[in-house]
Design a protein around this motif. Structure first.
Motif, PDB file in Angstrom:
ATOM      1  N   THR A 181      98.904  91.910  84.377  1.00 25.16           N
ATOM      2  CA  THR A 181      97.661  91.778  85.133  1.00 25.16           C
ATOM      3  C   THR A 181      97.113  93.146  85.503  1.00 25.16           C
ATOM      4  O   THR A 181      95.911  93.416  85.356  1.00 25.16           O
ATOM      5  CB  THR A 181      97.897  90.942  86.402  1.00 25.16           C
ATOM      6  OG1 THR A 181      98.362  89.642  86.039  1.00 25.16           O
ATOM      7  CG2 THR A 181      96.617  90.809  87.207  1.00 25.16           C
ATOM      8  N   ARG A 182      97.989  94.032  85.978  1.00 27.93           N
ATOM      9  CA  ARG A 182      97.552  95.377  86.355  1.00 27.93           C
ATOM     10  C   ARG A 182      96.981  96.125  85.158  1.00 27.93           C
ATOM     11  O   ARG A 182      95.938  96.795  85.256  1.00 27.93           O
ATOM     12  CB  ARG A 182      98.731  96.168  86.943  1.00 27.93           C
ATOM     13  CG  ARG A 182      98.343  97.542  87.475  1.00 27.93           C
ATOM     14  CD  ARG A 182      99.550  98.374  87.832  1.00 27.93           C
ATOM     15  NE  ARG A 182     100.333  98.753  86.669  1.00 27.93           N
ATOM     16  CZ  ARG A 182     100.003  99.766  85.853  1.00 27.93           C
ATOM     17  NH1 ARG A 182      98.908 100.468  86.066  1.00 27.93           N
ATOM     18  NH2 ARG A 182     100.784 100.060  84.825  1.00 27.93           N
ATOM     19  N   PHE A 184      95.701  94.843  82.380  1.00 31.98           N
ATOM     20  CA  PHE A 184      94.421  94.234  81.991  1.00 31.98           C
ATOM     21  C   PHE A 184      93.276  94.791  82.838  1.00 31.98           C
ATOM     22  O   PHE A 184      92.227  95.181  82.325  1.00 31.98           O
ATOM     23  CB  PHE A 184      94.489  92.716  82.152  1.00 31.98           C
ATOM     24  CG  PHE A 184      95.150  91.989  81.011  1.00 31.98           C
ATOM     25  CD1 PHE A 184      95.669  92.657  79.921  1.00 31.98           C
ATOM     26  CD2 PHE A 184      95.242  90.601  81.033  1.00 31.98           C
ATOM     27  CE1 PHE A 184      96.263  91.969  78.867  1.00 31.98           C
ATOM     28  CE2 PHE A 184      95.825  89.898  79.985  1.00 31.98           C
ATOM     29  CZ  PHE A 184      96.349  90.591  78.905  1.00 31.98           C
ATOM     30  N   ARG A 185      93.483  94.815  84.163  1.00 32.87           N
ATOM     31  CA  ARG A 185      92.420  95.305  85.043  1.00 32.87           C
ATOM     32  C   ARG A 185      92.165  96.804  84.817  1.00 32.87           C
ATOM     33  O   ARG A 185      91.015  97.243  84.835  1.00 32.87           O
ATOM     34  CB  ARG A 185      92.787  95.052  86.494  1.00 32.87           C
ATOM     35  CG  ARG A 185      93.049  93.601  86.883  1.00 32.87           C
ATOM     36  CD  ARG A 185      91.807  92.702  86.817  1.00 32.87           C
ATOM     37  NE  ARG A 185      91.503  92.215  85.491  1.00 32.87           N
ATOM     38  CZ  ARG A 185      92.105  91.166  84.911  1.00 32.87           C
ATOM     39  NH1 ARG A 185      93.038  90.506  85.544  1.00 32.87           N
ATOM     40  NH2 ARG A 185      91.722  90.770  83.704  1.00 32.87           N
ATOM     41  N   ALA A 186      93.227  97.574  84.586  1.00 37.65           N
ATOM     42  CA  ALA A 186      93.048  99.005  84.332  1.00 37.65           C
ATOM     43  C   ALA A 186      92.270  99.236  83.044  1.00 37.65           C
ATOM     44  O   ALA A 186      91.427 100.153  82.966  1.00 37.65           O
ATOM     45  CB  ALA A 186      94.411  99.692  84.260  1.00 37.65           C
ATOM     46  N   THR A 187      92.519  98.404  82.048  1.00 40.66           N
ATOM     47  CA  THR A 187      91.787  98.529  80.787  1.00 40.66           C
ATOM     48  C   THR A 187      90.306  98.238  80.992  1.00 40.66           C
ATOM     49  O   THR A 187      89.433  98.961  80.478  1.00 40.66           O
ATOM     50  CB  THR A 187      92.384  97.575  79.737  1.00 40.66           C
ATOM     51  OG1 THR A 187      93.758  97.917  79.511  1.00 40.66           O
ATOM     52  CG2 THR A 187      91.629  97.656  78.422  1.00 40.66           C
ATOM     53  N   GLU A 188      90.008  97.206  81.739  1.00 41.16           N
ATOM     54  CA  GLU A 188      88.605  96.870  82.017  1.00 41.16           C
ATOM     55  C   GLU A 188      87.909  97.999  82.783  1.00 41.16           C
ATOM     56  O   GLU A 188      86.749  98.347  82.489  1.00 41.16           O
ATOM     57  CB  GLU A 188      88.533  95.566  82.805  1.00 41.16           C
ATOM     58  CG  GLU A 188      88.959  94.348  81.997  1.00 41.16           C
ATOM     59  CD  GLU A 188      89.110  93.098  82.842  1.00 41.16           C
ATOM     60  OE1 GLU A 188      89.014  91.988  82.280  1.00 41.16           O
ATOM     61  OE2 GLU A 188      89.351  93.222  84.067  1.00 41.16           O
ATOM     62  N   GLN A 189      88.607  98.568  83.752  1.00 41.73           N
ATOM     63  CA  GLN A 189      88.010  99.655  84.537  1.00 41.73           C
ATOM     64  C   GLN A 189      87.760 100.892  83.683  1.00 41.73           C
ATOM     65  O   GLN A 189      86.699 101.528  83.785  1.00 41.73           O
ATOM     66  CB  GLN A 189      88.926  99.992  85.714  1.00 41.73           C
ATOM     67  CG  GLN A 189      89.003  98.890  86.765  1.00 41.73           C
ATOM     68  CD  GLN A 189      90.157  99.072  87.726  1.00 41.73           C
ATOM     69  OE1 GLN A 189      90.821 100.116  87.731  1.00 41.73           O
ATOM     70  NE2 GLN A 189      90.425  98.062  88.547  1.00 41.73           N
ATOM     71  N   GLN A 192      84.724 100.267  81.395  1.00 39.74           N
ATOM     72  CA  GLN A 192      83.448 100.402  82.110  1.00 39.74           C
ATOM     73  C   GLN A 192      83.148 101.850  82.449  1.00 39.74           C
ATOM     74  O   GLN A 192      82.006 102.313  82.309  1.00 39.74           O
ATOM     75  CB  GLN A 192      83.487  99.550  83.380  1.00 39.74           C
ATOM     76  CG  GLN A 192      83.541  98.050  83.123  1.00 39.74           C
ATOM     77  CD  GLN A 192      83.892  97.249  84.368  1.00 39.74           C
ATOM     78  OE1 GLN A 192      84.031  97.807  85.457  1.00 39.74           O
ATOM     79  NE2 GLN A 192      84.022  95.932  84.200  1.00 39.74           N
ATOM     80  N   ARG A 199      83.065  94.014  76.683  1.00 41.39           N
ATOM     81  CA  ARG A 199      84.342  94.093  77.393  1.00 41.39           C
ATOM     82  C   ARG A 199      85.464  94.252  76.383  1.00 41.39           C
ATOM     83  O   ARG A 199      85.331  93.867  75.212  1.00 41.39           O
ATOM     84  CB  ARG A 199      84.576  92.848  78.248  1.00 41.39           C
ATOM     85  CG  ARG A 199      84.579  91.534  77.473  1.00 41.39           C
ATOM     86  CD  ARG A 199      84.771  90.332  78.375  1.00 41.39           C
ATOM     87  NE  ARG A 199      86.042  90.350  79.045  1.00 41.39           N
ATOM     88  CZ  ARG A 199      87.171  89.858  78.522  1.00 41.39           C
ATOM     89  NH1 ARG A 199      87.166  89.321  77.305  1.00 41.39           N
ATOM     90  NH2 ARG A 199      88.298  89.887  79.202  1.00 41.39           N
ATOM     91  N   MET A 264      94.810  85.348  83.980  1.00 42.33           N
ATOM     92  CA  MET A 264      94.719  86.805  83.938  1.00 42.33           C
ATOM     93  C   MET A 264      93.497  87.294  83.165  1.00 42.33           C
ATOM     94  O   MET A 264      93.200  88.475  83.177  1.00 42.33           O
ATOM     95  CB  MET A 264      95.981  87.397  83.309  1.00 42.33           C
ATOM     96  CG  MET A 264      97.181  87.408  84.219  1.00 42.33           C
ATOM     97  SD  MET A 264      98.577  88.334  83.480  1.00 42.33           S
ATOM     98  CE  MET A 264      99.202  87.135  82.324  1.00 42.33           C
ATOM     99  N   GLY A 265      92.841  86.377  82.465  1.00 39.13           N
ATOM    100  CA  GLY A 265      91.680  86.773  81.685  1.00 39.13           C
ATOM    101  C   GLY A 265      91.990  87.153  80.259  1.00 39.13           C
ATOM    102  O   GLY A 265      91.185  87.836  79.599  1.00 39.13           O
TER     103      GLY A 265
END
Length: 289
Positions: A181-182, A184-189, A192, A199, A264-265
């Motif tokens: 999860t961490r 995944f979110r770091a990759t999205e950030q 961006q 995405r 988790m997306g």
């Protein structure tokens, strides 16, 4: 959310059957891991054969240890496979985690991250039709997908996440759920922050097996063997044992993993099957919602 299957490496003779059954089923992708000092089949050669035996399913390296490979030849091989498969190649790329692979390839472990950045610059230039370098012209064939095949990076590090934002299409992640999860979110950030459109593709990779006790035990044995040994970099002493303990082996566990990945997306889940029993394809198909 798509579901793919990572193919077993214990008996290459079964892989065509695995690929054909997966192609006829509900699966999105079939994948193969990459090692040099191991008895696995070479992934690009094998995936070329599997692409020729299938019609729609994607073929994926998971992950190709790019620093061990000469970039001009790798660019040509990947573009050829992408072209022959009709754009069905996903190139999973990573640094690997074994000293002996690098020793056999004659490549230094130190600086392999910087080397991967250089390789990716070359791959993207070649796949876009540019010259290989000074005094060297373009290298064909052109890939089916403009700009090159889909590239996912297998990584756990901040530098690897930044590499996705610079060069890649997404993340191939085999971490435990909380860490996944961490990442995944770091990759999205990072995506961006780099000003990328759309995405990143997020793929969860999970070790699994379905079948009678003999199948589960074979899978556990293969998995333990693969993750054992002193050549593994920066791994705790119990890494092989803990990896085997996390392997999924029941229908309920597969259902739970699919639900967690969706929450988790994840865009796709890859279940890596460590037993060569090809009937697992049908068992996994039956579990899918």
């Amino acid at each position: 959310m798509n579901v793919g299957l990572g193919l077993p490496i214990g008996d290459p003779r079964t892989l065509l059957d695995w690929a054909r059954r997966a192609d006829a089923g509900p699966f999105s992708t079939i994948g193969l891991l990459d090692r040099l000092v191991y008895d696995n089949p070479e992934p690009l050669v094998t995936l070329a054969a599997l692409a020729g035996a299938t019609t729609r399913i994607r073929v994926q390296t998971g992950v190709l240890i790019a620093p061990m490979r000469q970039p001009a030849l790798m660019a040509k091989q990947a573009a050829t496979l992408d072209r022959l498969s009709g754009g069905r190649l996903t190139l999973g790329i990573g640094l690997g985690a074994r000293r002996d692979d690098y020793l056999a390839a004659g490549v230094e472990l130190r600086g392999r991250g910087a080397l991967l950045d250089e390789i990716m610059t070359v791959l993207r230039r070649v796949w876009s039709g540019g010259p290989y370098g000074v005094g060297v012209g373009p290298i064909g064939p052109a890939p089916a997908r403009e700009g090159g095949p889909e590239v996912l990076f297998g990584t756990f590090s901040p530098a690897g996440i930044q590499r996705i934002a610079r060069f890649g299409d997404g993340l191939l992640c085999s971490a435990p759920p909380a860490e996944m999860t961490r990442l995944f979110r770091a990759t999205e950030q990072a995506w961006q922050a780099a000003g990328r459109d759309g995405r990143p593709k997020l793929v969860a990779q999970v070790n699994a097996a379905l079948g009678p006790d003999a199948v589960i035990e074979e899978a556990r044995g293969q998995l333990h063997r693969y993750y054992s040994g002193p050549q593994f970099l920066n791994a705790p002493d119990d890494y092989a044992d803990s990896t085997v303990r996390r392997m999924l082996g029941t229908r309920d566990q597969i259902h739970d993993a699919l639900g967690r990945a969706r929450d988790m997306g994840a865009d796709e889940v890859m279940f890596y099957c460590w037993s060569k029993d090809v009937d697992q394809v049908d068992r996994f198909a039956d579990v899918m919602p």
